[in-house]
Design a protein around this motif. Structure first.
Motif, PDB file in Angstrom:
ATOM      1  N   VAL A   1       0.883  -1.271   0.161  1.00 56.98           N
ATOM      2  CA  VAL A   1      -0.026  -0.001   0.044  1.00 56.98           C
ATOM      3  C   VAL A   1       1.046   1.250   0.041  1.00 56.98           C
ATOM      4  O   VAL A   1       0.686   2.213  -0.980  1.00 56.98           O
ATOM      5  N   LEU A   2       1.793   1.290   0.887  1.00 64.43           N
ATOM      6  CA  LEU A   2       2.721   2.354   0.930  1.00 64.43           C
ATOM      7  C   LEU A   2       3.436   2.761  -0.486  1.00 64.43           C
ATOM      8  O   LEU A   2       3.611   3.941  -0.834  1.00 64.43           O
ATOM      9  N   ALA A   3       3.864   1.642  -1.180  1.00 63.98           N
ATOM     10  CA  ALA A   3       4.454   1.540  -2.345  1.00 63.98           C
ATOM     11  C   ALA A   3       3.506   2.390  -3.361  1.00 63.98           C
ATOM     12  O   ALA A   3       4.058   3.195  -3.935  1.00 63.98           O
ATOM     13  N   ALA A   4       2.430   1.882  -3.537  1.00 68.93           N
ATOM     14  CA  ALA A   4       1.124   2.568  -4.417  1.00 68.93           C
ATOM     15  C   ALA A   4       0.992   3.787  -3.906  1.00 68.93           C
ATOM     16  O   ALA A   4       0.907   4.467  -4.961  1.00 68.93           O
ATOM     17  N   LEU A   5       0.919   4.195  -2.774  1.00 69.18           N
ATOM     18  CA  LEU A   5       0.703   5.341  -2.347  1.00 69.18           C
ATOM     19  C   LEU A   5       1.781   6.529  -2.682  1.00 69.18           C
ATOM     20  O   LEU A   5       1.389   7.555  -3.316  1.00 69.18           O
ATOM     21  N   ASP A   6       2.970   6.114  -2.716  1.00 73.00           N
ATOM     22  CA  ASP A   6       3.947   6.791  -2.920  1.00 73.00           C
ATOM     23  C   ASP A   6       4.117   7.248  -4.479  1.00 73.00           C
ATOM     24  O   ASP A   6       4.269   8.412  -4.588  1.00 73.00           O
ATOM     25  N   GLU A   7       3.483   6.449  -5.270  1.00 65.89           N
ATOM     26  CA  GLU A   7       3.375   6.588  -6.831  1.00 65.89           C
ATOM     27  C   GLU A   7       2.159   7.463  -6.870  1.00 65.89           C
ATOM     28  O   GLU A   7       2.415   8.556  -7.634  1.00 65.89           O
ATOM     29  N   ALA A   8       1.323   7.223  -6.048  1.00 66.44           N
ATOM     30  CA  ALA A   8       0.100   8.337  -6.218  1.00 66.44           C
ATOM     31  C   ALA A   8       0.311   9.471  -6.068  1.00 66.44           C
ATOM     32  O   ALA A   8      -0.255  10.529  -6.742  1.00 66.44           O
ATOM     33  N   MET A   9       1.159   9.993  -5.011  1.00 68.14           N
ATOM     34  CA  MET A   9       1.267  10.985  -4.381  1.00 68.14           C
ATOM     35  C   MET A   9       2.064  11.990  -5.065  1.00 68.14           C
ATOM     36  O   MET A   9       2.242  13.012  -5.106  1.00 68.14           O
ATOM     37  N   ALA A  10       2.814  11.287  -6.183  1.00 71.32           N
ATOM     38  CA  ALA A  10       3.800  11.897  -6.981  1.00 71.32           C
ATOM     39  C   ALA A  10       3.056  13.157  -7.825  1.00 71.32           C
ATOM     40  O   ALA A  10       3.670  14.087  -8.182  1.00 71.32           O
ATOM     41  N   GLY A  11       1.943  13.084  -8.049  1.00 73.32           N
ATOM     42  CA  GLY A  11       1.081  13.939  -9.127  1.00 73.32           C
ATOM     43  C   GLY A  11       0.065  14.496  -8.257  1.00 73.32           C
ATOM     44  O   GLY A  11      -0.788  15.017  -9.064  1.00 73.32           O
ATOM     45  N   ALA A  12      -0.300  14.361  -7.107  1.00 68.20           N
ATOM     46  CA  ALA A  12      -0.888  15.253  -6.481  1.00 68.20           C
ATOM     47  C   ALA A  12      -0.653  15.819  -4.939  1.00 68.20           C
ATOM     48  O   ALA A  12       0.566  15.645  -4.771  1.00 68.20           O
ATOM     49  N   SER A  13      -1.448  16.659  -4.531  1.00 64.62           N
ATOM     50  CA  SER A  13      -0.907  17.124  -3.146  1.00 64.62           C
ATOM     51  C   SER A  13      -1.508  15.975  -2.012  1.00 64.62           C
ATOM     52  O   SER A  13      -2.702  15.383  -2.534  1.00 64.62           O
ATOM     53  N   ALA A  14      -1.016  15.771  -1.095  1.00 65.35           N
ATOM     54  CA  ALA A  14      -1.344  14.833  -0.156  1.00 65.35           C
ATOM     55  C   ALA A  14      -1.229  15.249   1.296  1.00 65.35           C
ATOM     56  O   ALA A  14      -0.325  15.768   1.886  1.00 65.35           O
ATOM     57  N   LEU A  15      -2.389  14.835   2.235  1.00 67.12           N
ATOM     58  CA  LEU A  15      -2.362  14.954   3.574  1.00 67.12           C
ATOM     59  C   LEU A  15      -2.683  13.697   4.345  1.00 67.12           C
ATOM     60  O   LEU A  15      -3.908  13.091   3.884  1.00 67.12           O
ATOM     61  N   MET A  16      -1.813  13.153   4.999  1.00 69.40           N
ATOM     62  CA  MET A  16      -1.899  11.819   5.620  1.00 69.40           C
ATOM     63  C   MET A  16      -1.828  11.901   6.878  1.00 69.40           C
ATOM     64  O   MET A  16      -0.674  12.524   7.936  1.00 69.40           O
ATOM     65  N   VAL A  17      -2.877  11.080   7.586  1.00 60.10           N
ATOM     66  CA  VAL A  17      -2.758  10.708   9.094  1.00 60.10           C
ATOM     67  C   VAL A  17      -2.008   9.605   9.325  1.00 60.10           C
ATOM     68  O   VAL A  17      -2.626   8.617   8.648  1.00 60.10           O
ATOM     69  N   THR A  18      -1.168   9.379  10.198  1.00 58.93           N
ATOM     70  CA  THR A  18      -0.552   8.098  10.244  1.00 58.93           C
ATOM     71  C   THR A  18       0.238   8.038  11.856  1.00 58.93           C
ATOM     72  O   THR A  18       0.526   9.042  12.316  1.00 58.93           O
ATOM     73  N   HIS A  19       0.313   6.785  12.076  1.00 56.30           N
ATOM     74  CA  HIS A  19       1.082   6.532  13.370  1.00 56.30           C
ATOM     75  C   HIS A  19       2.087   5.716  13.085  1.00 56.30           C
ATOM     76  O   HIS A  19       3.024   5.739  14.122  1.00 56.30           O
TER      77      HIS A  19
ATOM     78  N   LEU B   1       5.323   6.244  12.004  1.00 53.18           N
ATOM     79  CA  LEU B   1       6.239   7.374  11.927  1.00 53.18           C
ATOM     80  C   LEU B   1       7.800   6.891  11.111  1.00 53.18           C
ATOM     81  O   LEU B   1       8.156   7.836  10.670  1.00 53.18           O
ATOM     82  N   ASP B   2       7.970   5.737  11.164  1.00 52.06           N
ATOM     83  CA  ASP B   2       9.026   5.340  10.376  1.00 52.06           C
ATOM     84  C   ASP B   2       9.040   5.323   8.808  1.00 52.06           C
ATOM     85  O   ASP B   2       9.804   5.147   8.160  1.00 52.06           O
ATOM     86  N   SER B   3       7.641   5.720   8.446  1.00 55.56           N
ATOM     87  CA  SER B   3       7.439   5.723   6.998  1.00 55.56           C
ATOM     88  C   SER B   3       7.200   7.199   6.422  1.00 55.56           C
ATOM     89  O   SER B   3       6.923   7.266   5.378  1.00 55.56           O
ATOM     90  N   LEU B   4       7.795   8.209   7.301  1.00 54.49           N
ATOM     91  CA  LEU B   4       7.619   9.444   7.040  1.00 54.49           C
ATOM     92  C   LEU B   4       8.667  10.429   6.344  1.00 54.49           C
ATOM     93  O   LEU B   4       8.653  11.599   6.311  1.00 54.49           O
ATOM     94  N   GLN B   5       9.841   9.494   6.102  1.00 54.73           N
ATOM     95  CA  GLN B   5      10.998  10.247   5.462  1.00 54.73           C
ATOM     96  C   GLN B   5      10.899  10.833   4.361  1.00 54.73           C
ATOM     97  O   GLN B   5      11.493  11.777   3.765  1.00 54.73           O
ATOM     98  N   GLN B   6       9.816  10.114   3.495  1.00 60.10           N
ATOM     99  CA  GLN B   6       9.797  10.629   2.261  1.00 60.10           C
ATOM    100  C   GLN B   6       8.768  12.066   2.133  1.00 60.10           C
ATOM    101  O   GLN B   6       8.452  12.572   1.160  1.00 60.10           O
ATOM    102  N   MET B   7       8.040  12.382   3.334  1.00 61.28           N
ATOM    103  CA  MET B   7       6.865  13.342   3.400  1.00 61.28           C
ATOM    104  C   MET B   7       7.795  14.741   3.462  1.00 61.28           C
ATOM    105  O   MET B   7       8.800  14.907   3.861  1.00 61.28           O
ATOM    106  N   ASP B   8       7.142  15.724   2.716  1.00 60.57           N
ATOM    107  CA  ASP B   8       7.828  16.966   2.459  1.00 60.57           C
ATOM    108  C   ASP B   8       7.415  17.758   4.013  1.00 60.57           C
ATOM    109  O   ASP B   8       8.450  18.726   4.346  1.00 60.57           O
ATOM    110  N   LYS B   9       6.664  17.534   4.789  1.00 57.23           N
ATOM    111  CA  LYS B   9       6.254  18.215   6.090  1.00 57.23           C
ATOM    112  C   LYS B   9       5.510  17.285   6.849  1.00 57.23           C
ATOM    113  O   LYS B   9       4.633  16.697   6.479  1.00 57.23           O
TER     114      LYS B   9
END
Length: 602
Positions: A535-553, A555-563
């Motif tokens: 799911v994370l791999a698919a989301l990473d590809e999907a977020m490449a062409g759009a803005s994204a706001l994600m709620v998550t617990h 934390l180790d998967s947030l290194q690719q987030m801009d903010k």
């Protein structure tokens, strides 16, 4: 029930009758024609019997009368049949419109409002309570008009031939509606309590069915059986109270109708025996007069009795209308009586929204409120640039999901929320939401096929496009392995697929919207490590062409987030990128340490 509330509910019910269209008027017209046919039938019968018995006329003189009588009887049967069919059609139209209004209102209020009640309670409102409006429009409302017209028509033909009989009918007629009202005074309240008990039982039973495995796991089966038994017994006792009122009402109406007819029969009997000599205008009392009036007497009281019989339909409808009116009149802003909040989106009359670029969000002193006006989060000030990926983190109850629901238009807010520079509460709801894609922590698939669920946003989507979306969501391998492929059936509550597969199918559906803003609420919750990585791999590809706001617990998967924005008790306590936040003291680093410790112990 309070009388003022009952009047309000009755007024609301009558306001909805326009949904019945012309069918309600046709029902009344057929009833009026039936009443006129009754008078003609009584006239023919009385004329034939008077002529053959008193005047000793041969039967052949009444051949035409006899054929006409047969024709009127057949006409009455056709009118009665047509009236039933038309009244049923009127009730069907009304139920269809009310049910559509309820479902549209629930759609407008959104999932946050719907989750405030168990699914069984909503099922009770949408199905049983709407269904219980049928007889009010199909039977009670037309009968109210007929209960006035038919008795007045009969009085109009009785008074010119015998004023005493007319006075007896006129004097005894009010007894039936009077006792109908006295008996039915508590019927509406009894029905309202019955609906409340049914709603409670439906919700309780549905929740226990959904949690059956948990109940068995903790050996709570016997306790839940007793709880359901208690709720069922309450519903049974309330239902029996309603039935007692209905039977009592019918018995009282039949009794007073029989007494009234008996008084009329006694008058004519004593008049024929020459013990009474009044009421016939000096022309003498004939057999025609006595038969004509006595034949019409039961028909004079029948519309009043029918109205009494259908009076419980009014009480039933009033009981159902309380919940329906409260729902349909519920403000979409949800800020209670003070109306201090702006509605989230401008409805279907707002400013049309269009964009072929990733959306930007600017929140300035935004306070998110619950539907009853309680503060859930805020004030918040944060900016999401076009094409940026932002994560919301924080302990449970910090207000993360509330913020997403506000952006979706399901919770009210105060302050300013700019979407591409346009205030959110001025935007057209439909056009704005076309630019959003939402993926939650509880995947929602519907009864149908894989294709039905993935192509929900565009039913004309080709099979090749559906397969491409499944490929992006990394779930095509599972679909290809099924004998039916895209036609693989999915049952209620995502039956037939695992949680991870359901989440990836929901992701494929979200990707199919080609949205400019992805709103993700714990998209990898409850997933195993393999499904999570997919799911994370698919989301990473999907977020490449759009803005994204994600709620998550996670934390180790947030290194690719801009903010990353850290929330605590509804307030922003930190924000920055992953490396900045993890290197400084604060809540984010504490949460990272807690998660690492938890994983080490597990």
């Amino acid at each position: 029930m309070d009388k003022s509330l009952e009047k309000v509910l009755s007024r609301w019910l009558k306001q909805q009758k326009s949904a019945c269209g012309i069918y309600l008027n046709l029902t009344v017209l057929f009833g009026v024609l039936t009443g006129l046919a009754l008078v003609a039938q009584a006239y023919l019968l009385a004329t034939m019997l008077h002529g053959m018995i008193i005047e000793s006329q041969p039967k052949t003189d009444f051949i035409n009368h006899f054929y006409l009588l047969i024709g009127i009887i057949a006409l009455r049967a056709l009118l009665a049949y047509g009236r039933e069919r038309i009244s049923f059609k009127a009730g069907c139209l009304l139920r269809g419109q009310i049910r559509k209004a309820v479902l549209d209102k629930l759609t407008q209020l959104g999932p946050v409002f719907i989750k405030g009640k168990p699914a069984g309670s909503w099922a009770s409102i949408v199905l049983e309570q709407v269904e219980d409006l049928h007889d009010f429009y199909a039977k009670y409302l037309p009968q109210m008009l007929l209960a006035g017209f038919i008795p007045l028509t009969i009085l109009a033909v009785v008074f010119p031939i015998n004023w005493a009989a007319g006075i007896i009918l006129l004097a005894t007629a009010p007894l039936i509606p009077l006792f109908m009202i006295l008996v039915g005074m508590g019927a509406a309240d009894a029905n309202r309590k019955n609906f409340t008990a049914l709603s409670r039982l439906s919700g309780h039973f549905m929740d226990r069915l959904k949690g059956m495995s948990t109940i068995k796991l903790f050996y709570r089966g016997d306790c839940e059986i007793k709880a359901i038994e208690t709720a069922s017994e309450e519903f049974r006792s309330r239902t029996m109270a309603v039935l007692r009122m209905a039977f009592l009402s019918s018995a009282v109406l039949e009794f007073f109708a029989a007494v009234s007819i008996a008084v009329l029969a006694v008058y004519f009997g004593f008049s024929f025996l020459d013990h009474l000599d009044f009421g016939h205008y000096g022309a003498g009392l004939t057999l025609f007069t006595g038969l004509f009036v006595l034949i019409l007497a039961p028909e004079f009281y029948q519309p009043l009795r029918d109205m009494g019989t259908h009076y419980h339909a009014k009480a039933q409808a009033i009981g159902a209308a309380e919940a329906l009116m409260a729902l349909l009149n519920h403000p979409e802003s949800g800020c209670g009586d003070n109306n201090s909040c702006d509605s989230n989106i401008g409805g279907n009359q707002g400013v049309p929204f269009a964009s072929n670029q990733p959306l930007s969000l600017v929140l300035q002193d935004v306070t998110v409120r619950s539907l009853d006006g309680q503060v859930l989060a805020g004030p918040l000030s944060v900016t999401l640039l076009a094409g940026q990926r932002m994560a919301l983190v924080g302990p449970s109850g910090a207000g993360k999901s509330s913020l997403l629901n506000m952006l979706l238009g399901f919770l009210p807010y105060e302050g300013s929320v700019l979407v591409n520079g346009i205030e959110l509460n001025t935007l057209d709801r439909v056009s704005y939401r076309r630019h959003l894609a939402w993926l939650g922590q509880e995947p929602q698939l519907f009864h149908g096929t894989v294709r039905d669920n993935v192509a929900m946003s565009n039913i004309e989507m080709s099979d090749a496009s559906v397969l491409a979306l499944l490929e992006k969501a990394q779930v095509r391998e599972f679909v290809d392995a099924q004998p039916l492929g895209l036609a693989h059936p999915i049952g209620e509550q995502s039956a037939g697929v695992s949680v991870g597969q359901a989440q990836r199918l929901c992701l494929a559906r979200a990707l199919g919207q080609e949205a400019q803003l992805l709103l993700l609420d714990e998209p990898t919750a409850s997933l195993d490590s393999h499904s999570e990585q997919a799911v994370l791999a698919a989301l990473d590809e999907a977020m490449a062409g759009a803005s994204a706001l994600m709620v998550t617990h996670r934390l180790d998967s947030l290194q690719q987030m801009d903010k990353i924005v850290v929330l605590d008790k509804g307030r922003i306590v930190q924000q920055g990128d992953y490396q900045t936040l993890v290197s400084q003291r604060g809540l984010f680093r504490e949460l990272c340490h807690e998660q690492a410790l938890s994983e080490a112990l597990s």
